[in-house]
Design an enzyme around this catalytic site. Structure first.
Site, PDB file in Angstrom:
ATOM      1  N   GLU A   1     -11.103   0.004  21.997  1.00 43.62           N
ATOM      2  CA  GLU A   1     -12.195  -0.193  22.957  1.00 43.62           C
ATOM      3  C   GLU A   1     -12.420   1.026  23.844  1.00 43.62           C
ATOM      4  O   GLU A   1     -11.490   1.557  24.444  1.00 43.62           O
ATOM      5  CB  GLU A   1     -11.891  -1.403  23.848  1.00 43.62           C
ATOM      6  CG  GLU A   1     -12.931  -1.641  24.931  1.00 43.62           C
ATOM      7  CD  GLU A   1     -12.434  -2.542  26.050  1.00 43.62           C
ATOM      8  OE1 GLU A   1     -12.963  -2.418  27.166  1.00 43.62           O
ATOM      9  OE2 GLU A   1     -11.509  -3.349  25.805  1.00 43.62           O
TER      10      GLU A   1
ATOM     11  N   SER B   1     -17.385  -1.595  27.476  1.00 38.20           N
ATOM     12  CA  SER B   1     -17.554  -3.043  27.530  1.00 38.20           C
ATOM     13  C   SER B   1     -18.764  -3.321  28.407  1.00 38.20           C
ATOM     14  O   SER B   1     -18.907  -2.717  29.472  1.00 38.20           O
ATOM     15  CB  SER B   1     -16.311  -3.700  28.115  1.00 38.20           C
ATOM     16  OG  SER B   1     -16.450  -5.096  28.179  1.00 38.20           O
TER      17      SER B   1
ATOM     18  N   ARG C   1     -10.268   7.080  29.014  1.00 32.99           N
ATOM     19  CA  ARG C   1      -9.798   6.766  27.664  1.00 32.99           C
ATOM     20  C   ARG C   1     -10.633   7.447  26.579  1.00 32.99           C
ATOM     21  O   ARG C   1     -10.150   7.670  25.469  1.00 32.99           O
ATOM     22  CB  ARG C   1      -9.790   5.254  27.441  1.00 32.99           C
ATOM     23  CG  ARG C   1      -9.175   4.859  26.107  1.00 32.99           C
ATOM     24  CD  ARG C   1      -9.247   3.371  25.841  1.00 32.99           C
ATOM     25  NE  ARG C   1      -8.287   2.610  26.628  1.00 32.99           N
ATOM     26  CZ  ARG C   1      -8.039   1.326  26.428  1.00 32.99           C
ATOM     27  NH1 ARG C   1      -8.687   0.654  25.479  1.00 32.99           N
ATOM     28  NH2 ARG C   1      -7.151   0.689  27.169  1.00 32.99           N
TER      29      ARG C   1
END
Length: 422
Positions: free
Chosen positions: A345, A348, A385
């Protein structure tokens, strides 16, 4: 917080939502029972209070013989009114407490099930085939002088890190690129506070099932945010917005803090799952009947960022049991991580409908001039990330990393070179 009027009109909708989430359906009957009890208790209190006022007015008109009897009745009524008010308040408090633990109604069409029951909507790009053994992001980061987890642990403990040299430049460039894209699409840039009051954290739904992941400062009665969604949701708390300003779009750049409770032993290498990171978050207030379309726009803007960074990714529709308290529907974009051989991921986006707005009392006036609760939505546009996917997907055999073309103006170079080559 769900709408009690809608619950009375269609309790089966909440039952279906609870089933889809894997939650207890019996909460519906309990809510209906408490709601009915609260309204009955309130009606009794108001009836007794009206009678009390009537009796009070009759005292001055009563004869001396009647006055003593009326005063005795007034005294009894006063006690009854006080008891009825206490009972109404008790039931209302229990109703509010029960209601606060009920998650948002799942949007029709969301997959049922838990964390593994997501639906892949689309895969974009083809994972790269390497003619050498690819290095993971931490090895690359250390070769580039970009990531230092050893000193991060020395200074702050596990799951902390330093971004150094080109690592810092890469993150700043990535977040600046995201912010520029957001502004180009009509978002107001924001740098919000990262410490918030309990009512703000509670209002956004982060003190329920995920409370263990939140850092708290008891001495100050404040919480560190895990996303700028929290302060941006609180930005208009208690306000009635001008309907003509909707949708109101904000892009928040903030540091984020997560305890990662329950994740011990998971993703301990590198910067995939850490306690502190930076993020640009999109946040929108809009009309409830336009929230679904706005949700798809947020997803499209996330995908635009991933496309510009030339990353292979997939879009997944998250199952109801993995939505979290506030979300009615959520889409994730997961980028391919070569050394793990799987998607992880990166973004989101959630449609929270009017759930957060009810808790934070955020409204707008409809065409009839009546206040109506707004809808809120959020979506990740870039975060620390992402560096993992950028380094691993764009690496070369010698340990250098090609900077995606769209990112180069923000980083100031075309290629990140290992520091031992200089």
């Amino acid at each position: 917080m769900i709408d009690l009027r809608a619950l009375r009109d269609d309790p089966d909708r909440l039952r279906a939502s609870q089933r889809a989430r894997g939650e207890d359906e019996s909460i519906v009957d309990r809510l209906l029972e408490l709601d009915s009890g609260r309204r009955s208790a309130l009606a009794r209190f108001e009836s007794l209070r009206a009678e009390q006022k009537s009796v009070g007015k009759s005292v001055s008109k009563a004869s001396p013989e009647e006055r003593e009897q009326i005063l005795a009745k007034a005294k009894t009524l006063a006690a009854d009114v006080k008891a009825a008010e206490a009972e109404a308040e008790r039931i209302a408090a229990e109703l509010d407490q029960t209601l606060s633990g009920v998650p948002n109604l799942v949007e029709e069409g969301a997959p049922e099930g838990g964390v593994d029951d997501f639906v892949v909507v689309e895969e974009v790009g083809t994972p790269r085939e390497f003619d050498f053994t690819p290095r993971d992001h931490l090895e690359l980061g250390e070769m580039l002088g970009a990531i230092d987890t050893e000193r991060g642990a020395k200074v702050s403990g596990a799951r902390f890190y330093f971004l150094t040299g080109v690592g810092a430049m890469l993150e700043l460039g990535l977040l600046n690129m995201a912010m520029q894209q957001a502004v180009a699409n009509g978002f107001t840039p924001m740098i919000p506070p990262v410490l918030v009051k309990p009512d703000t954290m509670e209002g956004t739904g982060f003190l329920g099932a995920h409370a263990a992941e939140v850092y708290q400062l008891p001495a100050d009665d404040l919480y560190l945010v895990g996303t700028s969604e929290v302060p941006l949701a609180g930005y208009h708390a208690g306000e009635i917005l001008d309907a003509n300003t909707l949708p109101a779009r904000y892009a928040g750049w903030s540091s984020c803090f997560r305890r990662e409770a329950g994740s011990y032993g998971k993703d301990t290498r590198g910067i995939i799952r850490v306690h502190q990171f930076n993020k640009v978050e999109m946040f929108v207030y809009t009309h409830p009947d336009r929230a679904h379309e706005e949700h798809l726009r947020l997803l499209a803007w996330e995908r635009e960022m991933l496309d510009r960074l030339e990353l292979p990714y997939r879009v997944v529709d998250i199952a109801a049991g993995d939505l979290g308290t506030s979300a009615a529907r959520k889409y994730d974009c997961e980028a391919w991580v070569p050394t793990q051989g799987r998607y992880r991921e990166l973004t989101s986006t959630s449609n929270c409908t009017d759930f957060q707005a009810r808790r934070l009392n955020i409204r707008y006036r409809d065409e009839d001039g009546k206040p109506r609760f707004a809808a809120t939505l959020n979506g990740t546009l870039a975060t620390t990330r992402w560096i993992v996917a950028i380094l691993e997907n764009h690496q070369r055999a010698d340990g250098s990393v090609v900077v995606p073309e769209a990112l180069r103006p923000f980083v100031g170079r075309d290629v990140l070179e290992p520091i031992d080559k200089k």
